[in-house]
Design a protein around this motif. Sequence first.
Motif, PDB file in Angstrom:
ATOM      1  N   UNK A  83       0.868  -1.193   0.027  1.00 39.01           N
ATOM      2  CA  UNK A  83       0.077  -0.183  -0.026  1.00 39.01           C
ATOM      3  C   UNK A  83       0.809   1.154   0.078  1.00 39.01           C
ATOM      4  N   UNK A  84       2.111   1.154   0.209  1.00 37.43           N
ATOM      5  CA  UNK A  84       2.810   2.231   0.173  1.00 37.43           C
ATOM      6  C   UNK A  84       2.905   3.136  -1.196  1.00 37.43           C
ATOM      7  N   UNK A  85       2.744   2.410  -2.242  1.00 41.24           N
ATOM      8  CA  UNK A  85       2.809   3.197  -3.563  1.00 41.24           C
ATOM      9  C   UNK A  85       1.348   3.205  -4.140  1.00 41.24           C
ATOM     10  N   UNK A  86       0.613   3.005  -3.329  1.00 39.90           N
ATOM     11  CA  UNK A  86      -0.900   3.167  -3.873  1.00 39.90           C
ATOM     12  C   UNK A  86      -1.240   4.769  -3.562  1.00 39.90           C
TER      13      UNK A  86
ATOM     14  N   UNK B 144       2.976  -4.738  -0.417  1.00 41.71           N
ATOM     15  CA  UNK B 144       3.669  -4.058   0.876  1.00 41.71           C
ATOM     16  C   UNK B 144       2.296  -3.711   1.718  1.00 41.71           C
ATOM     17  N   UNK B 145       1.471  -4.608   1.842  1.00 38.66           N
ATOM     18  CA  UNK B 145       0.297  -4.439   3.014  1.00 38.66           C
ATOM     19  C   UNK B 145       0.733  -4.890   4.485  1.00 38.66           C
TER      20      UNK B 145
ATOM     21  N   UNK C 140       1.280  -5.613   8.090  1.00 42.04           N
ATOM     22  CA  UNK C 140       1.007  -6.991   9.028  1.00 42.04           C
ATOM     23  C   UNK C 140      -0.431  -6.919   9.569  1.00 42.04           C
ATOM     24  N   UNK C 141      -1.033  -8.129   9.665  1.00 41.16           N
ATOM     25  CA  UNK C 141      -2.224  -8.201  10.200  1.00 41.16           C
ATOM     26  C   UNK C 141      -2.620  -7.785  11.809  1.00 41.16           C
ATOM     27  N   UNK C 142      -1.421  -7.824  12.425  1.00 37.23           N
ATOM     28  CA  UNK C 142      -1.306  -7.563  13.794  1.00 37.23           C
ATOM     29  C   UNK C 142      -0.357  -6.718  14.370  1.00 37.23           C
ATOM     30  N   UNK C 143      -0.482  -5.872  15.134  1.00 41.75           N
ATOM     31  CA  UNK C 143       0.616  -5.263  16.046  1.00 41.75           C
ATOM     32  C   UNK C 143       0.145  -4.559  17.253  1.00 41.75           C
ATOM     33  N   UNK C 144       1.008  -4.375  18.401  1.00 40.26           N
ATOM     34  CA  UNK C 144       0.638  -3.655  19.291  1.00 40.26           C
ATOM     35  C   UNK C 144       1.414  -2.224  19.408  1.00 40.26           C
ATOM     36  N   UNK C 145       0.681  -1.300  19.194  1.00 38.99           N
ATOM     37  CA  UNK C 145       1.499  -0.044  18.946  1.00 38.99           C
ATOM     38  C   UNK C 145       1.750   0.759  20.390  1.00 38.99           C
TER      39      UNK C 145
ATOM     40  N   UNK D  85       0.729   3.972   5.930  1.00 38.37           N
ATOM     41  CA  UNK D  85       2.491   4.295   5.953  1.00 38.37           C
ATOM     42  C   UNK D  85       2.574   4.155   7.421  1.00 38.37           C
ATOM     43  N   UNK D  86       2.039   4.657   8.476  1.00 37.42           N
ATOM     44  CA  UNK D  86       2.371   4.506   9.891  1.00 37.42           C
ATOM     45  C   UNK D  86       2.474   2.899  10.267  1.00 37.42           C
ATOM     46  N   UNK D  87       1.765   2.210   9.676  1.00 34.11           N
ATOM     47  CA  UNK D  87       1.583   0.648  10.227  1.00 34.11           C
ATOM     48  C   UNK D  87       2.999   0.036   9.348  1.00 34.11           C
ATOM     49  N   UNK D  88       3.142   0.413   8.490  1.00 36.32           N
ATOM     50  CA  UNK D  88       4.225  -0.101   7.236  1.00 36.32           C
ATOM     51  C   UNK D  88       5.589   0.087   8.136  1.00 36.32           C
TER      52      UNK D  88
END
Length: 264
Positions: A1-4, A96-97, A99-104, A141-144
């Motif tokens: 999604x970086x280049x979308x 570049x989607x 990840x499905x999960x993270x703890x911010x 972008x923040x998630x990537x």
Amino acid sequence: MLHASPSSFEIKPSLAKIVCEPSWKWQKREKALPNYDLFYVWSGEGTLIRNDESYEIGKGSCFLFRPGDHTSAVHNPQKPLVLSYIHFDVIEPVTEIPLPYRKIQETVDFEYMLARYVRLFLVNTYAAKEEGQLILKQLMIHLLREDHHDNHQPVLKIVSNQLTEVIHEIANYIRQHPGIQHRVEDLAARAGLSPRYFSIKFKDLIGSPVQSYIIKMRIERAQHLLLYAGMNVTEVADTLGYRDIFFFSRQFKQYTGQNPSEIR
């Protein structure tokens, strides 16, 4: 999604920030999710299952569900979940989607963008779609960036541009309205922050505690009115919301080293 491109993000009407009812649960449905769903936990405790994988969730838990995912969830009624969810599609092929999960961990910037996004559509803001697409791209972008962070390198903790702008906007608001009896709670709500965190960041960015800054702006305005507006001490005190002229005079001298009568 970086280049979308931002215009390729297709906004869906399913979006909200909600406090889940004590009896709330997210039941697994036969049909899989038809689109992307950005799902974020502001507070509370619960358990979420994505494609048969279980996660214990709390503040900062963030999922990006994909089309085809199966989901279900429950929460602790004593500590109900407060959630944001945003459904969307991307109408061009993406790579570049996130990840499905993270703890911010550093949540302020991310939460600001989420809150901004939801507010756009709650009040039917002009150009909400266009700004919403830009915010969605920023969120991705923040998630990537989180996903690609090298854990062996030190994290540089910087104040986000958005938070800086918000705090400076509040400081400017105080400067423009020195006669209002500003309350920290009201100013924090205007910034979309808790009073405690707002007070900390205000002092960090402006260099003065909130209450001291409020008084300073009021006294600076009093000096101007006394010097250039031809108003007497009683009129200035009344204009700036002081009910006690003697208190005004003491506060004025404390900040300037002079009595207000000496300025005229």
